[in-house]
Design a protein around this motif. Structure first.
Motif, PDB file in Angstrom:
ATOM      1  N   ASP A   1      15.112   8.103  27.473  1.00  0.00           N
ATOM      2  CA  ASP A   1      13.895   8.596  26.808  1.00  0.00           C
ATOM      3  C   ASP A   1      13.008   7.526  26.166  1.00  0.00           C
TER       4      ASP A   1
ATOM      5  N   SER B   1      23.863   9.275  25.143  1.00  0.00           N
ATOM      6  CA  SER B   1      23.342  10.460  24.457  1.00  0.00           C
ATOM      7  C   SER B   1      22.534  11.332  25.408  1.00  0.00           C
TER       8      SER B   1
ATOM      9  N   TYR C   1      16.400  20.122  15.555  1.00  0.00           N
ATOM     10  CA  TYR C   1      16.616  19.189  14.430  1.00  0.00           C
ATOM     11  C   TYR C   1      16.316  17.732  14.805  1.00  0.00           C
TER      12      TYR C   1
ATOM     13  N   PHE D   1      13.188  12.296  14.725  1.00  0.00           N
ATOM     14  CA  PHE D   1      13.668  11.146  15.502  1.00  0.00           C
ATOM     15  C   PHE D   1      12.712  10.839  16.655  1.00  0.00           C
TER      16      PHE D   1
ATOM     17  N   GLN E   1      20.914  19.323  27.708  1.00  0.00           N
ATOM     18  CA  GLN E   1      21.651  19.454  26.448  1.00  0.00           C
ATOM     19  C   GLN E   1      22.228  20.879  26.326  1.00  0.00           C
TER      20      GLN E   1
ATOM     21  N   VAL F   1      21.576  14.382  11.809  1.00  0.00           N
ATOM     22  CA  VAL F   1      20.390  13.949  12.553  1.00  0.00           C
ATOM     23  C   VAL F   1      19.135  13.919  11.689  1.00  0.00           C
TER      24      VAL F   1
HETATM   25  C1  PBG Z   1      17.957  10.392  22.633  1.00  0.00           C
HETATM   26  C2  PBG Z   1      18.507  10.695  21.290  1.00  0.00           C
HETATM   27  C3  PBG Z   1      18.045  11.674  20.403  1.00  0.00           C
HETATM   28  C4  PBG Z   1      18.729  11.488  19.205  1.00  0.00           C
HETATM   29  C5  PBG Z   1      19.626  10.439  19.398  1.00  0.00           C
HETATM   30  N1  PBG Z   1      19.483   9.958  20.705  1.00  0.00           N
HETATM   31  C6  PBG Z   1      16.948  12.659  20.551  1.00  0.00           C
HETATM   32  C7  PBG Z   1      16.970  13.647  21.636  1.00  0.00           C
HETATM   33  O1  PBG Z   1      17.984  13.910  22.273  1.00  0.00           O
HETATM   34  O2  PBG Z   1      15.894  14.175  21.866  1.00  0.00           O
HETATM   35  C8  PBG Z   1      18.499  12.285  17.954  1.00  0.00           C
HETATM   36  C9  PBG Z   1      18.858  11.635  16.662  1.00  0.00           C
HETATM   37  C10 PBG Z   1      18.249  12.257  15.453  1.00  0.00           C
HETATM   38  O3  PBG Z   1      17.568  13.313  15.510  1.00  0.00           O
HETATM   39  O4  PBG Z   1      18.435  11.683  14.360  1.00  0.00           O
HETATM   40  N2  PBG Z   1      18.664  10.650  23.722  1.00  0.00           N
END
Ligand code: PBG
Length: 332
Positions: free
Chosen positions: A129, A172, A207, A211, A229, A281
């Motif tokens: 991402d 992730s 949530y 980020f 996800q 998060v």
């Molecule tokens: C990206 C990733 C995300 C987070 C960590 N790695 C965001 C998402 O999946 O959209 C979220 C961390 C947070 O909200 O503090 N793959």
């Protein structure tokens, strides 16, 4: 009161609650600096500390400032930091090639930190991402996030991070088969001691909003991440994901988000016994900060209570933006 009952409570729990000494003696759970992983945001430039609007108290740092933060983390006794890059939009492409550039921002930061503070563990994020013109964690073809081609890209990304000196790789992305593919590639390349903390039970959550601002992905993201996800409604599926990732070679597993998902933490810990972590998060952080800023809650107390509850639920450690503040309080 029935005749055979004493005229006083049989058990007075309040006896062991009556004073601080007895409360300390019966306390079942402790939170320590050893339980903290500090997520930090990297950007380019020099001498830069740029506030993230939706996360008061959190900044994006240039690499030299990341090194300063790493020294601070180490001197506070925090065992690990986790790096997240804010990538310049001009480097984002459909095929995300910047993700495995050995000299990308994230890999430069890993090298700088390992040079300056070799004993501090450096964790990374593996997902496309930050590098994707589409804002998704995987490569998009005809509107579909393609799994296997993405896994190939993620493996290249993992190898580049291992080369740069990362101690803990944090996939992730939620593609299927990525842990096994990364583990095999790491072994083949001689990186036998690089650990993987799989974002194993990662839910499609609202949530994560702040980020995505912090890494500059929210503007780019088209649609949502529900095709990769986990649905927040699905407990059994999450457990199967954890089991799969452990079987494929994850050393540690994570549940994410944290506080609303602590039932999953307890179940993962009890069922698999593996080192288990949760991510408090960005949205959880922002909610506590916002309420505290309004004077509606005592932010410091809620921060400590929330982290104690992660530990009580079975977490061996917590990724939290509060890490340095908590460490300062715990160190007294
Ligand atoms: C990206 C990733 C995300 C987070 C960590 N790695 C965001 C998402 O999946 O959209 C979220 C961390 C947070 O909200 O503090 N793959």
């Amino acid at each position: 009161m029935s005749a055979n009952q004493a005229p006083f409570p049989a058990t007075r729990f309040r006896r062991t609650r009556a004073g601080a000494s007895l409360r300390n003696l019966v306390r079942e759970t402790e939170i320590s600096v050893n339980d903290l992983i500090w997520p930090i945001f990297v950007r380019d430039g020099e001498g830069v500390e740029e506030p993230v609007a939706s996360m008061p108290g959190v900044v994006r740092r240039s690499v030299d400032k990341i090194v300063e933060a790493a020294r601070q983390a180490h001197s506070l006794g925090i065992p690990a930091i986790c790096l997240f890059p804010y990538t310049d939009p001009s480097l984002k492409t459909e095929l995300c090639e910047e993700a495995w550039n050995p000299d990308n921002l994230s890999n430069r930061a890993i090298r700088a930190v390992k040079d300056a503070v070799p004993d501090l563990a450096v964790m990374t994020d593996i997902a496309l991402d930050p590098y994707n013109a589409n804002g998704h964690d995987g490569i998009v073809r005809d509107g579909v996030i393609v799994n296997d081609e993405t896994v190939e890209a993620l493996v290249k990304m993992a190898l580049a991070q291992a080369e740069a000196g990362a101690d803990i790789l944090g996939p992730s992305d939620m593609m299927d088969g990525r842990i096994g593919a990364m583990r095999a590639a790491l072994e083949a390349a001689g990186h036998v001691n690089v650990t993987i903390m799989s974002y194993a039970a990662k839910f499609a959550s609202a949530y994560y909003g702040p980020f995505r601002d912090a890494v500059g992905a929210s503007g780019a993201l088209k649609g949502d991440k529900k095709t990769y996800q986990i649905d927040p409604a699905n407990r059994a599926e999450a457990l199967r994901c954890v089991e799969r990732d452990l079987t494929e070679g994850a050393d540690m597993v994570m549940v994410k988000p944290g506080q609303p998902y602590l039932d999953m933490v307890r179940e993962v810990k009890d069922r698999f016994g593996a080192p288990t972590y949760a991510y408090q998060v960005s949205g959880e952080y922002a909610m506590i900060e916002a309420a505290a800023a309004n004077g509606w809650i005592d932010g410091e107390k809620v921060m400590l209570e929330s982290l104690m509850c992660f530990r009580r639920a079975g977490c061996d450690g917590v990724l939290t933006y509060f890490a340095p503040r908590v460490a300062q309080l715990l160190n007294g």
